[in-house]
Design an enzyme around this catalytic site. Sequence first.
Site, short mmCIF file in Angstrom:
data_model
loop_
_atom_site.label_atom_id
_atom_site.label_comp_id
_atom_site.label_asym_id
_atom_site.label_seq_id
_atom_site.Cartn_x
_atom_site.Cartn_y
_atom_site.Cartn_z
CG ASP A 166 6.90 -47.34 -76.56
OD1 ASP A 166 7.61 -47.47 -75.56
OD2 ASP A 166 5.72 -47.76 -76.60
CE LYS A 183 6.52 -44.18 -74.03
NZ LYS A 183 7.83 -44.81 -73.74
#
Length: 447
Positions: free
Chosen positions: A168, A128
Amino acid sequence: MYQDLSLDRFMQGLIKRNPGEPEFHQAVHEVAESVIPFILDNVRYREAGILERMTEPDRSVIFRVVWEDDEGNIRVNRGFRVQFNNAIGPYKGGLRFHPTVNLSILKFLGFEQTFKNSLTTLPIGSGKGGSDFNPKGKSDREIMRFCQSFMTELYHHIGPNTDVPAGDIGVGAREISYLFGQYKRLTGEFTGALTGKGIEFGGSLIRTEATGWGAAFFMQAMLAHRGDSVEGKTCVLSGSGNVALYCAQKLMQLGAKVVTLSDSSGFIHDANGLDEDKLHWLIDLKTRRRGRIREYAEHVGCQYHEGTRPWGVPCDLAFPCAVQNELDQQDARTLAVNGCQAVAEGANMPTTVEAIKVLHDAGVLFGPGKAANAGGVAVSGMEMSQNSIRMAWGAEELEHRLRDIMNGIHDQCVHYGENGELVNYVRGANVAGFRKVADAMLAYGAI
């Protein structure tokens, strides 16, 4: 050394090693509570310290991002990439641009991604990244300059066989396009180093819809397992981004009635339910015009509730699709009292630990995000495959594959979480996701 492994002892050690990271602590606690009993029953995982290794990222990269705004001012932000685990494939996970981004949030998201990606059965690891940059209020050219500066550092750490970021919060098609353009300039290569790309340059059909559709498919599978269906159910959703909008779309196609959506300012309650025309208007509002959800209430003449969440609206099914910890203990009690039958998480960790316990105790089916919202990364994984073989599958084929993956995730959760007539989907998802990654780590050796 591992004979006395317990949840309290494990968490004390983790918090000591990772101080001031509450989101990460919460994510690990939720997983550890499920998998430690499984580890204690399987000595090979305990002796190899698999959980200790799995909760430590392979590496965390933090870097400066310098860019110029439209007034010629030099601005500085912080960039991150947490490469969590590549035991079953290259690191894979989104980039988030939001002022709340910090190491704790990215470690929580990367850790969750380990299990989510494992559950898809695709060969992808977990990571991430992102920045504390806020794209809201910025011009297209400011966002372009930021993305180019961000990628100028990030490209050293990614690649189609190393680490494949996606979008995202705050990183949509526009941002991915700028990022990929800079990656291509810097490397001189056209490779699948990012997913969520435009259809014109290697992207996949239904990627925008995938997370929301996947959550609806997972809910459908949970209900089907006990002989029920989505058809005719009243659904309450939070959020109004792609996940919520396309979850609503698929629920409507499956015969459900969607009555709420929300954003950070409040929620709308359309008692008549959304239809395709209303949804198309909302998609245009949120994705092109970037408007607020209250404009929908003004447009159709429904109720708008400022500063509150939608969980007090009576419903059969609930889908938290906004941000972490948006559904708390009191919200869970309200849902249960109002007769809610099932909850499926469209966002990452939107339900607090205390709320999950309330739902379980009340007999409400609960699909955790690492299972229910895995549709997005599933189609991202399929985009990687399409890039590798230089072809593109059609929308119908991709939807069929997505549904199969979500049904497969559901079956894994049932296998490891079934207890009599009830299924603990949290335990099932955690143990199933853990086992695949743990077995790969064992195969590589203990050090």
